[in-house]
Scaffold this motif. Structure first.
Motif, PDB file in Angstrom:
ATOM      1  N   LEU A   1       0.830  -1.213   0.000  1.00 12.81           N
ATOM      2  CA  LEU A   1       0.000   0.000   0.000  1.00 12.81           C
ATOM      3  C   LEU A   1       0.856   1.250   0.000  1.00 12.81           C
ATOM      4  O   LEU A   1       0.551   2.231  -0.679  1.00 12.81           O
TER       5      LEU A   1
ATOM      6  N   THR B   1       2.120   1.695  -3.476  1.00 15.86           N
ATOM      7  CA  THR B   1       1.062   2.169  -4.371  1.00 15.86           C
ATOM      8  C   THR B   1       0.728   3.622  -4.083  1.00 15.86           C
ATOM      9  O   THR B   1       0.505   4.426  -4.995  1.00 15.86           O
TER      10      THR B   1
ATOM     11  N   LEU C   1       3.298   5.956  -5.377  1.00 12.84           N
ATOM     12  CA  LEU C   1       3.261   5.941  -6.829  1.00 12.84           C
ATOM     13  C   LEU C   1       2.132   6.817  -7.363  1.00 12.84           C
ATOM     14  O   LEU C   1       2.268   7.510  -8.370  1.00 12.84           O
ATOM     15  N   THR C   2       1.005   6.773  -6.659  1.00  7.04           N
ATOM     16  CA  THR C   2      -0.187   7.423  -7.193  1.00  7.04           C
ATOM     17  C   THR C   2      -0.471   8.804  -6.605  1.00  7.04           C
ATOM     18  O   THR C   2      -1.359   9.500  -7.080  1.00  7.04           O
TER      19      THR C   2
ATOM     20  N   PRO D   1      -0.079  11.774  -9.351  1.00  9.12           N
ATOM     21  CA  PRO D   1      -1.152  11.852 -10.350  1.00  9.12           C
ATOM     22  C   PRO D   1      -2.503  12.198  -9.733  1.00  9.12           C
ATOM     23  O   PRO D   1      -3.285  12.937 -10.327  1.00  9.12           O
ATOM     24  N   ILE D   2      -2.776  11.674  -8.533  1.00  5.78           N
ATOM     25  CA  ILE D   2      -4.076  11.955  -7.921  1.00  5.78           C
ATOM     26  C   ILE D   2      -4.202  13.435  -7.582  1.00  5.78           C
ATOM     27  O   ILE D   2      -5.230  14.071  -7.827  1.00  5.78           O
TER      28      ILE D   2
ATOM     29  N   GLN E   1      -4.768  15.325 -10.642  1.00  8.16           N
ATOM     30  CA  GLN E   1      -6.137  15.125 -11.108  1.00  8.16           C
ATOM     31  C   GLN E   1      -7.109  16.007 -10.352  1.00  8.16           C
ATOM     32  O   GLN E   1      -7.987  16.645 -10.914  1.00  8.16           O
TER      33      GLN E   1
END
Lengths: 313, 204, 181
Positions: C22, C25, C28-29, C32-33, C36
């Protein structure tokens, strides 16, 4: 052996009144209010009442047929009473489907699905009303005045008597009592309702405890909160419901103290909803909530059996 | 265990909504429109297949006494990872389904299949079971959601069927309507499946 | 004892692997989140104040207003303002954006809400929100009749939601009149 003796289970002494008899008397007691409603609102009110009563009876007959139970809808009168009560709780000018769907729901879902007469856990007419309120809120809260125009009921002005007088005239108290103010078909004429209630009280169909404790608690709390006593009792569906709905045998406690607690509870919840809730009228949900509490109240207020002593701890 | 058997099992014999009566909470919450039912069903199926696979692979390693916390950790990790990855790399899909993904963690179906199937069967069978049960769940959701959407909004999958004058029975897109519809459907579907069972001599 | 140690060790191992996965992840995200979310917010601001290219955060918080942005055009000129508010709705907070251009409402969008589907939830539709466009001053919500200059028609049987949205817009307009004119 000269005489044959038969063995049977209790009860061995029966009252004179049958279910049919009781239902007939309740129906008659509701007629003055129904007539006043029709007088005040005209043909559309009559049509609504006919629709709701007929739909209730037919829906119950159909449900009993489908559930393979004896079809008693046409002669035990309870469906007719439920239908009439529901009709009296509706605004006069509702679309036909409200009366039909509401009655069908009341009788089929709130009553037959749970086992039929005597097994409903909430008042079927009020359950039907609550269902309709959730389905078509706009239609259920559109009332017409005596002149036929849509408008608010006096209940909307519960908190401010001056606005009430401005909107409905100085004589609004007398008007509300006699039946000259807007509202649901059955709630407008307090006088007519009291006539019917008196009939039921005298013929011992209903017990005075529930209506009295209901109206008393609601009245007292309203006065404490600054609402005029006559406003809190004459406006809205309180009188109709306190005498005809809250007193339903199946969904209210059987014990005397239980009835008083039940009535008090109804009054308190009704007051809370009117004062702080999002709805102007708290009657429907007050009684439904107390219906659900009835078994607990009954258990707590069980009368002592003769000779019963508390077990020593 | 082949695909056909898994599908039959998931759609009829062990339908999670109408037979196992699992996952009622997300079922009631999501079925306000047929489209939402479909989306939630597919998302749940994906998670179910993934978790079944993982639990099946780990079935030798997870001690039986602590299997409950272990399954929950695996499922929650999987769902959270999927949620984050979708938010980052598939934003359009995420905003369509986004609400439902966290709801899936609390869906009893995932946990029940882990416990009753994946922990006792090899990976391929577990995957197939996930697909079958997930498919059954999706169909059940679509059925319930269509009924609720039809009565409450006059449309199915957004297509207006009952005309502009249909008086929408708003209760059906709210919680009480969900309970009524689900209750009546439970009765009806089971009645029908029993009839099928008798007519096919126990085949279905 | 041995068994407990064994079980504990395995459980810890599972938890550790889950945590690592987790964490990985998430890192990593996260970028981008965040990108966004920023893009979504900008989209909404552009929708309520058409023509604006850039938004400057004025760092103002007052009452239900959570943020005020100055909307600037291509040449850097001030086109109007965007208010992001959290209004108290019927079922919970309503997160909304209000654009104000020259003292009038230029657009309203609702980002999130918890209103009743079929009733208050219709407040998120342009059919209701477009009523506010072009209006200024203090807006009133009416339930019947034809809405006048400073009046808005409430959604049938969703008065509380309608009033909440109107209240948010009124607050934005008032703030504009007081501080930004």
């Amino acid at each position: 052996m000269p005489t044959k003796l038969s063995v049977s289970l209790s009860p061995h002494v029966r009252g004179e009144l049958s279910t049919q008899g009781i239902m007939l008397r309740v129906f008659i007691a509701l007629l003055p209010a129904a007539l006043m409603g029709v007088y005040a609102f005209g043909g559309q009110a009559l049509w609504t009442l006919i629709l709701s009563t007929a739909s209730a009876v037919l829906a119950e007959a159909l449900a009993q047929k489908l559930l393979k139970r004896p079809v008693t809808a046409f002669h035990d009168g309870s469906a007719a009473v439920t239908g009439l009560l529901l009709g009296l709780c509706l605004p006069p000018a509702v679309p036909w489907y409200l009366a039909v769907v509401g009655s069908a729901f009341a009788v089929v879902i709130a009553k037959q699905v749970f086992g039929g007469l005597g097994s409903n856990f909430v008042n079927p007419a009020l359950a039907g009303r609550a269902f309709l309120l959730a389905c078509w809120p706009a239609a259920m809260t559109t009332f017409i005045g005596i002149d036929g125009q849509t408008g608010a009921t006096p209940l909307a002005y519960l908190q401010s008597p001056t606005d009430l007088a401005a909107a409905f005239g100085e004589n609004w108290r007398l008007d509300a009592f006699l039946g000259r103010v807007p509202g649901t078909i059955g709630e407008v004429s307090t006088l007519a309702l009291l006539l019917g209630a008196a009939f039921l009280l005298i013929s011992r169909i209903i017990d005075w405890r529930i209506p009295l404790s209901y109206l008393a608690s609601l009245g007292v709390l309203s006065v404490i909160a600054g609402v005029e006593l006559s406003a809190s009792l004459l406006l809205g569906g309180v009188v109709l419901s306190a005498f005809f709905m809250a007193t339903d045998y199946v969904t209210s406690p059987a014990s005397s103290w239980g009835k008083i607690v039940f009535g008090l509870g109804c009054g308190v919840v009704n007051f809370v909803i009117r004062q702080w809730g999002a709805y102007p009228e708290g009657v429907t949900y007050a009684i439904l909530l107390m219906n659900v509490c009835s078994p607990l109240i009954e258990r707590a207020t069980r009368p002592k059996k003769y000779g019963e002593v508390k077990a020593r701890a | 265990m082949d695909v056909q058997k898994a599908l039959l099992n998931g759609v009829i014999t062990e339908n999670p909504t109408f037979r196992l009566v699992l996952g009622m909470c997300p079922t009631l919450a999501v079925t306000t429109a047929a489209e939402n039912g479909l989306a939630m069903g597919l998302a749940t199926t994906a998670v179910l297949v993934g978790s079944n696979l993982l639990i099946s692979l780990l079935r030798g390693f997870i001690p039986s006494k602590v299997r409950i916390p272990a399954y929950i950790v695996v499922i929650a990790t999987l769902v959270t990872a999927v949620d984050l990855l979708m938010k980052a790399y598939l934003p359009a899909l995420s905003s369509a389904l986004g609400l439902y993904i966290p709801l899936i963690v609390v869906n009893c179906i995932i946990f029940a299949r882990a416990e009753s199937f994946a922990s006792k069967n090899p990976p391929i069978a577990s995957i197939l079971d996930g697909i079958g049960i997930g498919f059954g769940f999706t169909l059940a959701l679509i059925l319930l959601a269509s009924v609720r959407e039809l009565l409450g909004a006059g449309s199915v999958f957004g297509v207006n069927i009952l005309g502009p004058d249909y008086p929408k029975a708003l209760i059906f897109v709210m919680a009480p309507g969900g309970f009524f519809s689900l209750g009546l459907l439970l009765a009806g579907v089971n009645r029908f499946l029993d009839y099928l069972h008798r007519r096919t001599g126990g085949l279905i | 004892m041995r068994e407990i140690a064994n079980i504990t060790a395995r459980l810890v191992l599972i938890m550790a692997v889950a945590a690592v996965l987790l964490g990985f992840t998430s890192s990593l995200t996260s970028a981008p989140i965040a990108a966004q979310e920023a893009a979504n917010k900008t989209e909404m601001r552009k929708a309520v104040l058409e023509g604006a290219a850039e938004f400057e955060d004025l760092n103002a918080v007052s009452g239900q207003i959570q943020a005020v942005f100055r909307g600037k055009g291509a040449a850097g000129e001030t086109l109007g303002y965007v208010f992001e508010l959290s209004a108290a709705g019927f079922g919970g907070p309503i997160s909304m954006s209000v654009g104000v251009r020259a003292g009038q409402v230029s657009g309203v969008r609702i980002a999130t809400h918890s209103e009743t589907p079929g009733l208050g939830a219709n407040a998120a539709n342009q059919a209701f929100l477009s009523q506010f466009e072009g209006k200024s001053g203090v807006l009133r919500v009416i339930k019947a009749g034809s809405p006048g200059e400073s009046e808005i028609m409430a959604i049938t049987a969703a008065t509380i939601t309608s009033k909440a949205v109107a209240g948010g817009i009124n607050e934005a307009l008032a703030y504009y009149e007081a501080k930004l004119k």
